[in-house]
Enzyme design. Structure first.
Site, PDB file in Angstrom:
ATOM      1  CG  ASP A 157      -2.117   0.946   1.023  1.00 57.94           C
ATOM      2  OD1 ASP A 157      -2.279   1.480  -0.093  1.00 57.94           O
ATOM      3  OD2 ASP A 157      -2.886   1.150   1.984  1.00 57.94           O
TER       4      ASP A 157
ATOM      5  CD  GLU B 263      -0.809   4.290  -5.520  1.00 59.38           C
ATOM      6  OE1 GLU B 263      -0.642   3.156  -5.032  1.00 59.38           O
ATOM      7  OE2 GLU B 263      -1.265   5.241  -4.872  1.00 59.38           O
TER       8      GLU B 263
ATOM      9  CG  ASP C 201      -5.371  -1.277  -1.057  1.00 59.23           C
ATOM     10  OD1 ASP C 201      -6.145  -0.960  -1.984  1.00 59.23           O
ATOM     11  OD2 ASP C 201      -5.706  -1.238   0.140  1.00 59.23           O
TER      12      ASP C 201
ATOM     13  CG  HIS D 282      -4.260   1.512   5.473  1.00 54.61           C
ATOM     14  ND1 HIS D 282      -4.297   2.615   4.632  1.00 54.61           N
ATOM     15  CD2 HIS D 282      -5.019   1.843   6.557  1.00 54.61           C
ATOM     16  CE1 HIS D 282      -5.040   3.555   5.177  1.00 54.61           C
ATOM     17  NE2 HIS D 282      -5.485   3.118   6.344  1.00 54.61           N
TER      18      HIS D 282
END
Length: 674
Positions: A444, A483, A515, A649
């Protein structure tokens, strides 16, 4: 008009199927939405005629729709879902005046507003606040055509609006656009605070439990209510000549109701605890074993001999009560806990906590518990930097008001003890995992909010044992808003070496859940990130070739799945899988509902298999994915995404929001970030 005749020559090129020109249908849908006099805010359209006021909090909720036409295996479909936008009824100027008596009001206002969206009712536009121009006010002049004009004069001439406060500062919005030669350019737009309304939830609003409770009463909708909104939307188009005519020109119409299709439901898993204890769950009940945990032995329990607890003098009573309760609940769990070293602080300043930590942390210490009198991000960040980077040790921060409630002290302490158990290397429960010598990973990326200068953080979490109770973590800090992960190769190599240290061999199979990737980034991930992953194997051993499966996890989607029961709709049971009809024809994807919710409508998670060198059977991937939703130790039930994704996360949130530094390697094989 000079009445000159103009001749158009139409050349036949080819015929297209319905699914070959999706952008055209979405443009046509945009015309339909505009003809209904909806207001577009961001990516969605809202109806200002059906505003739901919440006067006690000076808020109003705008109902709207998220819409998109796309090609699915079941044909061309309109994906539609209800959306809500919360608006403040007071202007930005009113909000600014609320902070004017604070000595650092400029910093407070900037923290409150920068990064949020504002709405201007005179032109129905939204803007993101990037800064506050304290050196400018409505008397400021700008060039309009060939002459200079002030904001006061401009709004009077063009919008017939009289600006009342001539001394208010202006809001700054940086509008990014491409020039005629394709280069990105940035142009600043200045906005008048008294003409702007907040169209986002500020931190102060989100932290107010009463406001959020009243908002949820409006925005949380049952499956039947969502279906009614969709039906009303279609009915409104059918009853209105203009939107109906726009569709009829192309021979199109909307079906009056939601589509029906079939799915499958996996049976609930058996949860295994210590002392050969197991719990069988039933499909007709919520997938939750929280009440049974207190009566079950934990899977792996470390001892706690050397630990300290820091607290302020005014929190002495509640801290001592917590320590007594902590020893009681851990004794029931089977953890051997000795008396802690009690450290009373003279005040609650950041420097006091940091100095006490540095003096108290010793090589033999296992745990540091810190009691805060109030919730302050800067103090939390300073404490976590010491415990996670400077002098690595398992740490737990507790608010004094949390442990001051005598009626709930036992249940709260039990939850804290379970977290502490995990941070010390323990394990709570496990499932039957059929695959041997397999490493399962989660990835993530954390992005700082708009207006923040923090860098993005990518997190990589990998399992080290077959029952998936031990996890290795690695982070890499990269460019802002980036990202795609640059240093995946380094992360995977670190995980493979940790797996070898733990098992004396390398895994034969690697399954990665990634993710935070949108449909538009799928090909970039395939070409860039998977290339890094495959290159990592040669860095381990020249002949090392494990099988690799990479699965994208998308949880922020507009697709909703309902379960029909007679004439009513309800949320589908956890374990519901749909892998046809609403899936895309050009990708390998499926939808999974894995969690319970008590209110509103459940949202499925979409999984896209973008790489699979082993050619796993779809049912095996789906079943494994559902199993992983059981293994997040912060919740005794199933969650929305696989546990490695949720661990990643939590990891990147801690590093991105508080540390902004790489944690110490000695913590890498524990769940210190829970």
């Amino acid at each position: 008009m000079d009445q000159t005749k103009v001749y158009l020559k139409v050349i036949y090129k080819k015929e297209q199927t319905m699914s070959e020109n999706i952008p055209f249908f979405n443009v046509l849908l945009g015309r339909v939405l505009r003809s209904l006099n909806l207001v577009r805010i961001g990516q969605h359209n809202f109806n200002p005629k059906r505003i739901h006021p919440i006067p006690q909090h000076k808020l109003e909720v705008w109902p709207g729709y998220a819409t998109a036409i796309s090609a699915y295996e079941g044909g061309l479909k309109l994906c539609i879902d209800a959306r809500h936008r919360v608006m403040r009824t007071e202007t930005i100027r009113d909000i600014m005046l609320n902070f004017k008596n604070q000595w650092d009001f400029k910093e407070v206002i900037a923290r409150e507003l920068v990064g949020l969206s504002v709405f201007t009712r005179y032109n129905n536009r939204t803007y993101r606040v990037d800064d506050v121009a304290w050196d400018k006010n409505p008397t400021h002049e700008f060039v309009k055509g060939t002459e200079k004009v002030s904001f006061i004069k401009y709004y009077k001439l063009h919008w017939n609006i009289k600006i009342k406060d001539e001394s208010q500062p202006l809001l700054v919005h940086c509008n990014k656009h491409k020039s005629s030669i394709g280069q990105a350019q940035e142009k600043s737009i200045l906005l008048i605070p008294e003409l702007c309304y907040l169209a986002s939830l500020s931190n102060s609003v989100r932290s107010d439990f009463r406001i959020m409770k009243d908002l949820m009463a409006v925005t949380q909708m049952t499956p039947n209510a969502r279906r009614d909104i969709i039906r009303n939307f279609v009915q409104e188009i059918q009853n209105n000549d203009i939107p109906r005519g726009i569709l009829a020109e192309w021979g199109l119409y909307l079906e009056p109701d939601v589509v029906e299709f079939g799915g499958r439901i996996f049976e609930p898993e058996i949860v295994y605890f210590g002392r050969n204890t197991k719990i069988g769950l039933k499909l007709e009940r919520p997938i939750d074993w929280g009440s049974k945990m207190s009566r079950s032995a934990l899977l792996r329990i470390p001892n706690l001999y050397h630990w300290s607890i820091l607290y302020c003098q005014k929190d002495t009573r509640c801290t001592r009560e917590f320590v007594g309760m902590f020893k009681n609940v851990t004794r029931v769990m089977g953890m051997d806990v000795r008396d802690p070293r009690m450290i009373c602080l003279r005040d609650d300043r950041i420097e006091t906590y940091v100095e006490a930590l540095r003096k108290s942390i010793q090589q033999t210490a296992n745990l540091m518990i810190i009691v805060f009198p109030t919730n302050r991000t800067d103090r939390y960040s300073a404490v976590k930097r010491v415990c996670c980077v400077e002098m690595p040790i398992a740490s737990q921060v507790i608010m004094s008001r949390t442990i001051s409630r005598g009626d709930k002290l036992k249940s709260i302490t039990e939850k804290i003890a379970l977290q502490v158990n995990c941070k010390l290397g323990g394990a709570l429960w496990a499932l039957a995992i059929p695959m041997d010598n397999c490493m399962i990973c989660g990835i993530d990326v954390y992005h700082a909010g708009s207006g923040q200068s923090k860098e993005s953080v990518a997190g990589f979490v990998a399992s080290l044992d077959k029952p998936l109770t031990t996890w290795h973590s690695k982070i890499c800090i990269q460019g802002k808003r980036q990202e795609i992960v640059d240093m995946l190769q380094m992360c995977l190599i670190s995980a493979l070496k940790a797996y070898h240290r733990h098992n004396k061999c390398y895994p034969d199979r690697i399954i990665i859940y990634r993710d935070g990737v949108s449909d538009g980034q799928l090909q970039i991930v395939v070409k860039y990130e998977i290339k890094q992953l495959l290159a990592s194997f040669k860095s381990i051993e020249i002949n090392y070739e494990p099988t690799l499966t990479v699965i994208i996890v998308q949880k922020r989607i507009n697709t909703r799945i309902f379960d029909r029961s007679c004439l009513e709709l309800r949320n589908p049971s956890p374990g519901t899988v749909v892998d046809w009809y609403i899936t895309k024809p050009d990708v390998y994807d499926f939808f999974l509902v894995s969690q319970n919710i008590r209110q509103g409508t459940v949202s499925p998670t979409r999984y896209i298999v973008i790489y699979d060198s082993r050619n796993m059977r779809p049912e095996h991937i789906q079943r494994l994915t559902y199993k992983l939703c059981y293994l997040y130790y912060n919740w005794p039930g199933t969650i929305k995404v696989p546990a490695p994704c949720q661990y990643a996360h939590k990891l990147v949130s801690l590093v991105g929001q508080n540390l902004q530094l790489e944690p110490h390697t000695s913590l890498a094989d524990t769940l210190y970030y829970l």
